[in-house]
Design a protein around this motif. Structure first.
Motif, PDB file in Angstrom:
ATOM      1  N   HIS A 214       0.872  -1.179   0.000  1.00  0.00           N
ATOM      2  CA  HIS A 214       0.000   0.000   0.000  1.00  0.00           C
ATOM      3  C   HIS A 214       0.910   1.230   0.000  1.00  0.00           C
ATOM      4  N   ASP A 215       1.484   1.507  -1.173  1.00  0.00           N
ATOM      5  CA  ASP A 215       2.473   2.579  -1.274  1.00  0.00           C
ATOM      6  C   ASP A 215       2.157   3.430  -2.499  1.00  0.00           C
ATOM      7  N   PHE A 216       1.659   4.631  -2.286  1.00  0.00           N
ATOM      8  CA  PHE A 216       1.256   5.510  -3.379  1.00  0.00           C
ATOM      9  C   PHE A 216       2.449   5.943  -4.238  1.00  0.00           C
ATOM     10  N   ARG A 217       3.653   5.795  -3.725  1.00  0.00           N
ATOM     11  CA  ARG A 217       4.842   6.126  -4.500  1.00  0.00           C
ATOM     12  C   ARG A 217       5.092   5.110  -5.604  1.00  0.00           C
ATOM     13  N   GLU A 218       4.464   3.941  -5.464  1.00  0.00           N
ATOM     14  CA  GLU A 218       4.666   2.865  -6.435  1.00  0.00           C
ATOM     15  C   GLU A 218       3.458   2.647  -7.327  1.00  0.00           C
ATOM     16  N   GLY A 219       2.374   3.356  -7.065  1.00  0.00           N
ATOM     17  CA  GLY A 219       1.177   3.213  -7.888  1.00  0.00           C
ATOM     18  C   GLY A 219      -0.060   3.089  -7.035  1.00  0.00           C
ATOM     19  N   PRO A 220      -1.235   3.023  -7.668  1.00  0.00           N
ATOM     20  CA  PRO A 220      -2.491   2.925  -6.912  1.00  0.00           C
ATOM     21  C   PRO A 220      -2.548   1.629  -6.111  1.00  0.00           C
ATOM     22  N   PRO A 221      -2.872   1.687  -4.837  1.00  0.00           N
ATOM     23  CA  PRO A 221      -2.945   0.466  -4.033  1.00  0.00           C
ATOM     24  C   PRO A 221      -4.233  -0.307  -4.295  1.00  0.00           C
ATOM     25  N   ASP A 222      -4.216  -1.575  -3.931  1.00  0.00           N
ATOM     26  CA  ASP A 222      -5.368  -2.462  -4.045  1.00  0.00           C
ATOM     27  C   ASP A 222      -6.180  -2.333  -2.754  1.00  0.00           C
TER      28      ASP A 222
END
Length: 240
Positions: free
Chosen positions: A88-96
């Motif tokens: 759950h990391d917005f720096r890596e993309g939208p979380p699930d």
């Protein structure tokens, strides 16, 4: 608490810290009932002499399945060990967000449901314990795992509150706070990791010695830093 002859319900007891605890408790002549999801791991534990209950704790049905499987059988110790992480990391993309819901349910909602289901029974035992396995991240979060950290912080707060409610009863409420432990959940993480056996040993010792909190391994240092400066502890942990 003398563990000989005690009946222990241990969630997430087929791998990692849970499996290590199950085997150590059995060595102390406790009767251990484990839960898990993997059919292969459940069968392995049954072959080793454990009662094993299949339950998916990411849903309300999981706690129901455990209660139904036990029927009228009484327990002396409830160990809420099962848990799962989630990216759950917005720096890596939208979380699930659905995966986040599963994590929240497994790590927080199910322990609450199981405690609610068994607390009156536990209060009727001559001596009993509820053990909630949280994490050092319940003290100070890391930036990369906000949902996991939130669930563990929530379970820490819940544990402290019900400990006050159950003061004066036969039920000892224990919080166990492991550090980074070498398990399937942390397989992708580098750096130093505590062995599952060593972690389990400290938690079992806390049960035996009627402690209310088990700060395991490096969590002792984190707790000391946090006591001196919560802001410093947060700055340190948020880097990870």
């Amino acid at each position: 608490m003398r563990l000989t002859g005690k009946t222990v319900l241990l969630t997430g007891g087929t791998a990692g810290i849970g499996e290590a605890m199950a085997r150590q408790l059995k060595e102390k002549e406790a009767e251990v009932i484990v839960t898990g999801r993997s059919r292969e791991r459940l069968e392995k534990m049954r072959a080793a002499g454990f009662q094993a209950i299949s339950a998916d704790l990411t849903t309300p049905q999981g706690a129901i399945d455990i209660v139904d499987a036990l029927g009228e059988r009484e327990i002396d110790v409830l160990i809420n060990n099962a848990g799962q992480g989630v990216d759950h990391d917005f720096r890596e993309g939208p979380p699930d967000v659905d995966a986040a819901d599963d994590c929240i349910f497994a790590n927080l909602n199910t322990p609450i449901r199981l405690i609610a289901a068994f607390v009156e029974q536990l209060k009727a035992r001559p001596e009993a314990a509820i053990v909630n396995v949280t994490s050092g991240l319940a003290i100070a979060p890391r930036a990369g795992g906000p949902v996991y950290c939130a669930t563990k912080a929530g379970l820490r707060a819940y544990t402290q509150a019900i400990r006050a409610q159950l003061a004066g009863t036969s039920v000892n409420v224990i919080e166990a706070l492991p550090p980074v432990v070498d398990t399937q959940m942390t397989a992708a993480r580098s750096g130093s990791k505590m062995s599952a056996d060593a972690c389990a040993r400290q938690i079992v010792a806390a049960i035996e010695h009627d402690r209310t909190e088990a700060n395991v391994g490096m969590v002792k240092l984190l707790k000391a830093v946090h006591s001196a400066s919560p802001a410093l502890a947060r700055r340190i942990m948020l880097r990870f």
